[in-house]
Design an enzyme around this catalytic site. Sequence first.
Site, PDB file in Angstrom:
ATOM      1  N   VAL A  22       1.283  -1.466  -0.020  1.00  8.35           N
ATOM      2  CA  VAL A  22       0.337  -0.436  -0.059  1.00  8.35           C
ATOM      3  C   VAL A  22       0.818   1.466   0.415  1.00  8.35           C
ATOM      4  O   VAL A  22       0.583   1.972  -0.410  1.00  8.35           O
ATOM      5  CB  VAL A  22      -1.318  -0.058   0.721  1.00  8.35           C
ATOM      6  CG1 VAL A  22      -2.256   1.327   1.057  1.00  8.35           C
ATOM      7  CG2 VAL A  22      -2.089  -1.108   1.230  1.00  8.35           C
ATOM      8  N   GLU A 138     -10.337   5.471   5.634  1.00  3.64           N
ATOM      9  CA  GLU A 138     -11.074   4.676   4.171  1.00  3.64           C
ATOM     10  C   GLU A 138     -10.767   4.239   3.285  1.00  3.64           C
ATOM     11  O   GLU A 138     -11.917   2.613   3.205  1.00  3.64           O
ATOM     12  CB  GLU A 138     -10.811   5.844   3.003  1.00  3.64           C
ATOM     13  CG  GLU A 138     -12.178   5.582   2.091  1.00  3.64           C
ATOM     14  CD  GLU A 138     -13.236   5.611   2.058  1.00  3.64           C
ATOM     15  OE1 GLU A 138     -14.253   6.895   2.237  1.00  3.64           O
ATOM     16  OE2 GLU A 138     -14.127   4.041   2.382  1.00  3.64           O
ATOM     17  N   VAL A 141     -11.549  -0.296   4.819  1.00  5.52           N
ATOM     18  CA  VAL A 141     -12.513  -1.077   4.979  1.00  5.52           C
ATOM     19  C   VAL A 141     -12.772  -1.077   3.093  1.00  5.52           C
ATOM     20  O   VAL A 141     -12.900  -0.231   2.191  1.00  5.52           O
ATOM     21  CB  VAL A 141     -14.074  -0.612   5.250  1.00  5.52           C
ATOM     22  CG1 VAL A 141     -15.130  -1.210   4.799  1.00  5.52           C
ATOM     23  CG2 VAL A 141     -13.793  -0.257   7.030  1.00  5.52           C
ATOM     24  N   ILE A 145     -13.125   1.138  -2.127  1.00  5.37           N
ATOM     25  CA  ILE A 145     -14.498   1.447  -1.862  1.00  5.37           C
ATOM     26  C   ILE A 145     -14.751   2.742  -1.426  1.00  5.37           C
ATOM     27  O   ILE A 145     -14.463   2.600  -0.435  1.00  5.37           O
ATOM     28  CB  ILE A 145     -15.537   0.092  -2.141  1.00  5.37           C
ATOM     29  CG1 ILE A 145     -15.064  -1.043  -3.170  1.00  5.37           C
ATOM     30  CG2 ILE A 145     -16.270   0.593  -2.088  1.00  5.37           C
ATOM     31  CD1 ILE A 145     -16.050  -2.550  -3.443  1.00  5.37           C
ATOM     32  N   GLY A 201      -0.151  -9.005  -4.245  1.00 12.87           N
ATOM     33  CA  GLY A 201      -0.660  -8.221  -2.471  1.00 12.87           C
ATOM     34  C   GLY A 201      -1.486  -8.133  -2.364  1.00 12.87           C
ATOM     35  O   GLY A 201      -2.293  -6.982  -0.995  1.00 12.87           O
ATOM     36  N   GLU A 204      -3.073 -10.294   4.032  1.00 11.94           N
ATOM     37  CA  GLU A 204      -2.366  -9.820   5.703  1.00 11.94           C
ATOM     38  C   GLU A 204      -0.859 -10.441   5.353  1.00 11.94           C
ATOM     39  O   GLU A 204      -0.499 -11.122   4.693  1.00 11.94           O
ATOM     40  CB  GLU A 204      -3.401  -9.867   6.061  1.00 11.94           C
ATOM     41  CG  GLU A 204      -4.775  -9.153   6.533  1.00 11.94           C
ATOM     42  CD  GLU A 204      -4.909  -7.663   5.541  1.00 11.94           C
ATOM     43  OE1 GLU A 204      -3.491  -6.844   7.409  1.00 11.94           O
ATOM     44  OE2 GLU A 204      -5.414  -7.266   5.072  1.00 11.94           O
ATOM     45  N   LYS A 219     -13.346  -5.044   9.607  1.00  7.02           N
ATOM     46  CA  LYS A 219     -14.139  -4.141   8.646  1.00  7.02           C
ATOM     47  C   LYS A 219     -15.322  -4.300   8.784  1.00  7.02           C
ATOM     48  O   LYS A 219     -16.494  -3.298   8.985  1.00  7.02           O
ATOM     49  CB  LYS A 219     -14.077  -5.021   7.101  1.00  7.02           C
ATOM     50  CG  LYS A 219     -12.790  -4.769   6.698  1.00  7.02           C
ATOM     51  CD  LYS A 219     -12.326  -5.975   5.127  1.00  7.02           C
ATOM     52  CE  LYS A 219     -10.763  -5.282   5.020  1.00  7.02           C
ATOM     53  NZ  LYS A 219     -10.261  -6.493   4.121  1.00  7.02           N
TER      54      LYS A 219
HETATM   55  P1  NAP Z   1       3.054  -4.782   3.399  1.00  4.33           P
HETATM   56  O1  NAP Z   1       3.013  -5.254   2.695  1.00  4.33           O
HETATM   57  O2  NAP Z   1       3.420  -5.917   4.594  1.00  4.33           O
HETATM   58  O3  NAP Z   1       3.411  -3.638   4.195  1.00  4.33           O
HETATM   59  C1  NAP Z   1       4.295  -2.864   5.272  1.00  4.33           C
HETATM   60  C2  NAP Z   1       5.333  -2.060   5.732  1.00  4.33           C
HETATM   61  O4  NAP Z   1       5.206  -1.725   7.182  1.00  4.33           O
HETATM   62  C3  NAP Z   1       6.397  -2.752   5.304  1.00  4.33           C
HETATM   63  O5  NAP Z   1       6.943  -1.174   4.560  1.00  4.33           O
HETATM   64  C4  NAP Z   1       7.560  -2.446   6.192  1.00  4.33           C
HETATM   65  O6  NAP Z   1       8.497  -1.981   6.247  1.00  4.33           O
HETATM   66  C5  NAP Z   1       7.013  -1.711   7.226  1.00  4.33           C
HETATM   67  N1  NAP Z   1       6.661  -2.365   9.057  1.00  4.33           N
HETATM   68  C6  NAP Z   1       5.926  -3.092   9.101  1.00  4.33           C
HETATM   69  N2  NAP Z   1       6.246  -3.372  10.824  1.00  4.33           N
HETATM   70  C7  NAP Z   1       7.144  -2.250  10.699  1.00  4.33           C
HETATM   71  C8  NAP Z   1       8.138  -2.018  11.888  1.00  4.33           C
HETATM   72  N3  NAP Z   1       7.955  -3.027  12.790  1.00  4.33           N
HETATM   73  N4  NAP Z   1       8.508  -0.452  11.543  1.00  4.33           N
HETATM   74  C9  NAP Z   1       8.193  -0.146  10.731  1.00  4.33           C
HETATM   75  N5  NAP Z   1       8.032  -0.763   9.378  1.00  4.33           N
HETATM   76  C10 NAP Z   1       7.049  -1.327   9.903  1.00  4.33           C
HETATM   77  O7  NAP Z   1       1.953  -4.291   3.706  1.00  4.33           O
HETATM   78  P2  NAP Z   1       0.536  -3.525   3.242  1.00  4.33           P
HETATM   79  O8  NAP Z   1      -0.136  -4.515   2.501  1.00  4.33           O
HETATM   80  O9  NAP Z   1       0.909  -2.422   2.036  1.00  4.33           O
HETATM   81  O10 NAP Z   1      -0.336  -3.426   4.389  1.00  4.33           O
HETATM   82  C11 NAP Z   1      -0.734  -2.023   4.785  1.00  4.33           C
HETATM   83  C12 NAP Z   1      -2.034  -2.280   5.960  1.00  4.33           C
HETATM   84  O11 NAP Z   1      -2.380  -1.785   5.365  1.00  4.33           O
HETATM   85  C13 NAP Z   1      -1.767  -2.957   6.713  1.00  4.33           C
HETATM   86  O12 NAP Z   1      -2.804  -2.125   8.095  1.00  4.33           O
HETATM   87  C14 NAP Z   1      -3.198  -3.644   5.985  1.00  4.33           C
HETATM   88  O13 NAP Z   1      -4.072  -4.173   6.764  1.00  4.33           O
HETATM   89  C15 NAP Z   1      -3.904  -2.607   4.989  1.00  4.33           C
HETATM   90  N6  NAP Z   1      -4.245  -3.078   4.091  1.00  4.33           N
HETATM   91  C16 NAP Z   1      -4.239  -3.640   2.888  1.00  4.33           C
HETATM   92  C17 NAP Z   1      -4.264  -4.194   1.401  1.00  4.33           C
HETATM   93  C18 NAP Z   1      -3.825  -4.612   0.719  1.00  4.33           C
HETATM   94  O14 NAP Z   1      -4.876  -5.030  -0.016  1.00  4.33           O
HETATM   95  N7  NAP Z   1      -2.734  -4.962   0.881  1.00  4.33           N
HETATM   96  C19 NAP Z   1      -5.959  -3.397   1.445  1.00  4.33           C
HETATM   97  C20 NAP Z   1      -6.435  -2.142   2.401  1.00  4.33           C
HETATM   98  C21 NAP Z   1      -5.243  -2.431   3.624  1.00  4.33           C
HETATM   99  P3  NAP Z   1       9.903  -3.228   5.337  1.00  4.33           P
HETATM  100  O15 NAP Z   1       9.431  -2.690   3.756  1.00  4.33           O
HETATM  101  O16 NAP Z   1      10.917  -2.243   5.587  1.00  4.33           O
HETATM  102  O17 NAP Z   1       9.940  -4.841   6.281  1.00  4.33           O
HETATM  103  N1  HSE Z   2      -6.294  -8.612   3.383  1.00  8.21           N
HETATM  104  C1  HSE Z   2      -7.403  -7.425   2.580  1.00  8.21           C
HETATM  105  C2  HSE Z   2      -8.125  -8.406   1.792  1.00  8.21           C
HETATM  106  C3  HSE Z   2      -6.591  -6.914   2.241  1.00  8.21           C
HETATM  107  O1  HSE Z   2      -7.656  -9.509   1.476  1.00  8.21           O
HETATM  108  O2  HSE Z   2      -9.138  -7.787   1.345  1.00  8.21           O
HETATM  109  C4  HSE Z   2      -7.701  -5.916   1.800  1.00  8.21           C
HETATM  110  O3  HSE Z   2      -8.134  -4.754   2.940  1.00  8.21           O
END
Ligand code: NAP
Ligand code: HSE
Length: 443
Positions: A22, A138, A141, A145, A201, A204, A219
Amino acid sequence: MTDQRSNGLKPLRVAIVGLGTVGGGVIRLLETNGALIARRSGRPIQIVAISARDRTKDRGIDLSAYEWVDDMTSLVQRADVDAVVELIGGADGPALTLARQCLAAGKPFVTANKAMIAHHGLALAGAAETAGVALKYEAAVAGGIPVIKGLREGAAANEIGRVYGILNGTCNYILTTMEKAQEAGNPRDFTEVLKDAQALGYAEADPSFDIDGVDAAHKLSILASLAFGTRLDFGGVDITGIRHVIAADIAEAAALGFRIRLVGMAQNGAEGLFQRVHPMLVPLNHPLAHVDGSLNAVVAEGNFVGRLFFQGAGAGDGPTASAVVADLIDVARDEYGDAFAMPVASLADQTKADAGARIGRSYLRFQVADRPGVLAEIAAATRDAGVSIESMIQRGTAAANDGGVLVAIVTHAGQERCIADTLARLAGSDSLLDQPMVMHILD
Ligand code: NAP
Ligand code: HSE
């Protein structure tokens, strides 16, 4: 075109913490659409600092224009940071510490972290109210959307009785990929399809949050609070994930005219607050049956607006970044209200509804020993529990994966407590080779 609104105005200077799926998406979006966003926001949104765990990681984007900061909490005190974007994840730990410190410092806070909002949303909203700053989520959830905005603003005039939908892109991707592979005569294994979802991607950091229904429950609890004006109650969500949905369930559901979807449903009324996430059988004529891949969909039923249907990409870098930046645009415009659409003190307490009293049809699947009398035993249990059978399919050993016989039943509408009673009557029977599977039907 001359940028009349943003010319000469002070930019909104942001720090982005978390540079994974993200975070990377947010940087790409701001770089690609920056000029348009400046016109829409009335001023530019400028990234001044970034932070994550590992400075040396190759993230596939050029970050040299931004200042790297090792100590993320230092960002909240910096005079040149107007707002903080948290994209780390996790209900507690560094994300929560950052959120608390940021709001206490009187800085707007934008997050995609549904786990943190589901567990600590009210306390954080209270802190934002006290400080008079924005708490925006936003992206937490249904990915891209704009459903938070839709409920908080667009549908704010309505009393909403029910909100439900497909809230997890990973599970929907797994279920629908398995469904399509089966239809094409080339069945695919659950674990292998989950790996695809991770590579895309969607999942979680710990994918058990997705497949065990916890992410959808996070959510759902947020949506329920917004929709009903009740206090967030994540602990009140009954959760079943898709781990125990087997390929034969998908095939039997199809044979019976349904598709299986992980559905989060919340309903509020005199009977209390009902919140449940579980795999459901969705009839083919229901729009949720046609929500495929990583798409999410949310249905909200308002007393004046009627049925609203929101659909779009529920996960992935681009859609999620779109939602995060929409929040930043609101912050840049200084347009924000209470995080849960009203002051925290105005949110109502609500008791948990008794799910056993709900009326509906159910699908029951048993894997049983292939011997005389087993069907009669199941039929006796349903009869004694007051469950009426609408249809039943029995398959031989080929459909069951453990050498037994698979029996799939669809019941007539009845109280859910009668289904639980049926299972209790069969508990311990040596005719059952595995735990029975119950999925309610979305009628
Ligand atoms: P991700 O790809 O695993 O990225 C997490 C990031 O956080 C990485 O850059 C990581 O650093 C950093 N991080 C983790 N632990 C840390 C710490 N202790 N100190 C500093 N940085 C730290 O996760 P993501 O998919 O982007 O998701 C991020 C958030 O968005 C989460 O809350 C997730 O639930 C939410 N979300 C994700 C999606 C989706 O489709 N992926 C959709 C909606 C919401 P490094 O890269 O250096 O390891
Ligand atoms: N892991 C979540 C999903 C990311 O698959 O819906 C979006 O919140």
